[in-house]
Design an enzyme around this catalytic site. Structure first.
Site, short mmCIF file in Angstrom:
data_model
loop_
_atom_site.label_atom_id
_atom_site.label_comp_id
_atom_site.label_asym_id
_atom_site.label_seq_id
_atom_site.Cartn_x
_atom_site.Cartn_y
_atom_site.Cartn_z
N HIS A 1 -9.35 -5.26 -14.77
CA HIS A 1 -9.02 -5.22 -13.34
C HIS A 1 -9.94 -4.29 -12.57
O HIS A 1 -9.51 -3.66 -11.60
CB HIS A 1 -7.56 -4.82 -13.11
N PRO B 1 -0.05 5.69 -5.91
CA PRO B 1 -0.68 6.89 -5.43
C PRO B 1 -0.12 7.27 -4.05
O PRO B 1 -0.19 6.50 -3.10
CB PRO B 1 -2.13 6.50 -5.33
N GLU B 2 0.42 8.43 -3.96
CA GLU B 2 0.85 8.98 -2.68
C GLU B 2 -0.16 10.06 -2.29
O GLU B 2 -1.19 10.18 -2.94
CB GLU B 2 2.27 9.56 -2.81
N ARG C 1 -2.57 -4.79 -9.64
CA ARG C 1 -1.68 -5.57 -8.77
C ARG C 1 -2.35 -6.01 -7.47
O ARG C 1 -1.75 -6.77 -6.71
CB ARG C 1 -0.42 -4.77 -8.47
N ARG D 1 17.79 6.94 15.48
CA ARG D 1 17.33 5.94 14.49
C ARG D 1 18.42 5.66 13.46
O ARG D 1 19.02 6.57 12.91
CB ARG D 1 16.05 6.42 13.79
#
Length: 275
Positions: free
Chosen positions: A94, A2-3, A112, A154
């Site tokens: 889960h 999920p973003e 997970r 960077r």
DNA sequence: CCTCCATCCTGTGGGC
DNA sequence: TGCCCACAGGATGGAG
């Protein structure tokens, strides 16, 4: 995981069932899910009997304000989703955390277990990584100049820097690739090598890409690890320009999409459109 | 401070 | 069918 679009879809889906509602019961069935909670018993103790005031989101974190100046924090990790169910409805495998209101159950399903939940005091929140999150990519996107400053000098690839939640919060591996394709910048370019025009193009691409994902309820991959709180799949998968389309033609120019590994994650990009 | 990389988990799909 | 490997939407902590 999920973003941002999936997390925002989750927030909206939960809002009617949690905003203003009192939590009557909270339980975790997997201690690991509470690993960010300094004392795991605080999680249930702090939620039970209290009302949820508002559901906020920053980047990929769900931040729910709870009576008593507390913040109920959820991160969905790689495989987490929230389900709204009625007590007695069959439980998904889960189902690791269950929260009950007077007439519904909110279930945190996460195979997970990379996700987590916690209920933080203001001090605990200030000491957590949430305090170091950058501005939200959807609601608080900084101007190009500020972004350019963060990229100056960077060395890491722009793709990796887009995923750095301290710079901008909410972009992940799928939408990162989609943003770079729309901006026509190759994912492997060192952050410090971008021209100001390229930084502007990326900045301009972020909103449209994330809003498009949001409009379709996010992206559910084949394994359906991510679903909306009502159980439906997100429908953005078929609209992706590059992610997961290794070898398929770029919809813009027809060139075969390539897959490269950048910082141990897959990146998909068009070698003609993006340079 | 920056950069790199292993690690936390379970499930699935492909190749043999 | 079974086995093994690679890979999966993320974040972090430690080494250098």
């Amino acid at each position: 995981m999920p973003e941002l679009p999936e997390v925002e879809t989750t927030r909206r889906g939960l809002e009617p069932y949690l905003a203003g509602k009192r939590i009557v019961h909270a339980e975790s069935r997997r201690a690991r899910m509470l690993r960010r909670q300094p004392r795991d018993r605080d999680f249930a103790d702090r939620l039970q009997g209290r009302r949820v005031i508002a559901l906020r989101r920053q980047g990929k974190f769900l931040l729910f304000d709870v009576e008593g100046d507390l913040t109920w924090v959820t991160h969905l990790g790689m495989s987490g989703r929230m389900e709204v169910a009625e007590p007695g409805d069959p439980e998904a495998k889960h189902t690791n955390v269950v929260i009950r209101t007077a007439d519904h159950e909110i279930r945190f399903v996460d195979p997970r277990t990379f996700g987590f939940m916690a209920v933080f005091t203001p001090e605990e929140l200030a000491g957590s990584t949430i305090a170091r999150l950058g501005p939200d990519a959807l609601t608080d996107l900084p101007p190009s100049r500020a972004l350019a400053l963060r990229l100056e000098g960077r060395k890491p690839a722009i793709k990796s820097l887009l995923l750095d939640q301290r710079i901008v919060a909410g972009v992940g591996n799928i939408y990162g690739d989609e943003i770079l394709h729309r901006a026509r910048v190759a994912p492997g370019r060192p952050g410090g090598s971008l021209t100001f025009d390229e930084v502007k193009a990326i900045r301009r691409a972020i909103g449209p890409v994330l809003r498009a994902g949001l409009k379709y309820g996010g992206t559910s991959l084949q394994d359906l690890a991510y679903l909306l709180p009502d159980g439906r799949a997100g429908e953005y998968l078929d609209r992706l320009e590059v992610y997961g389309r290794d070898g398929e033609p770029c919809r813009r120019c027809g060139t075969a999409i390539r897959r490269s590994v950048i910082s141990q994650r897959s990146s998909f990009w068009c070698p003609s459109c993006q340079s």
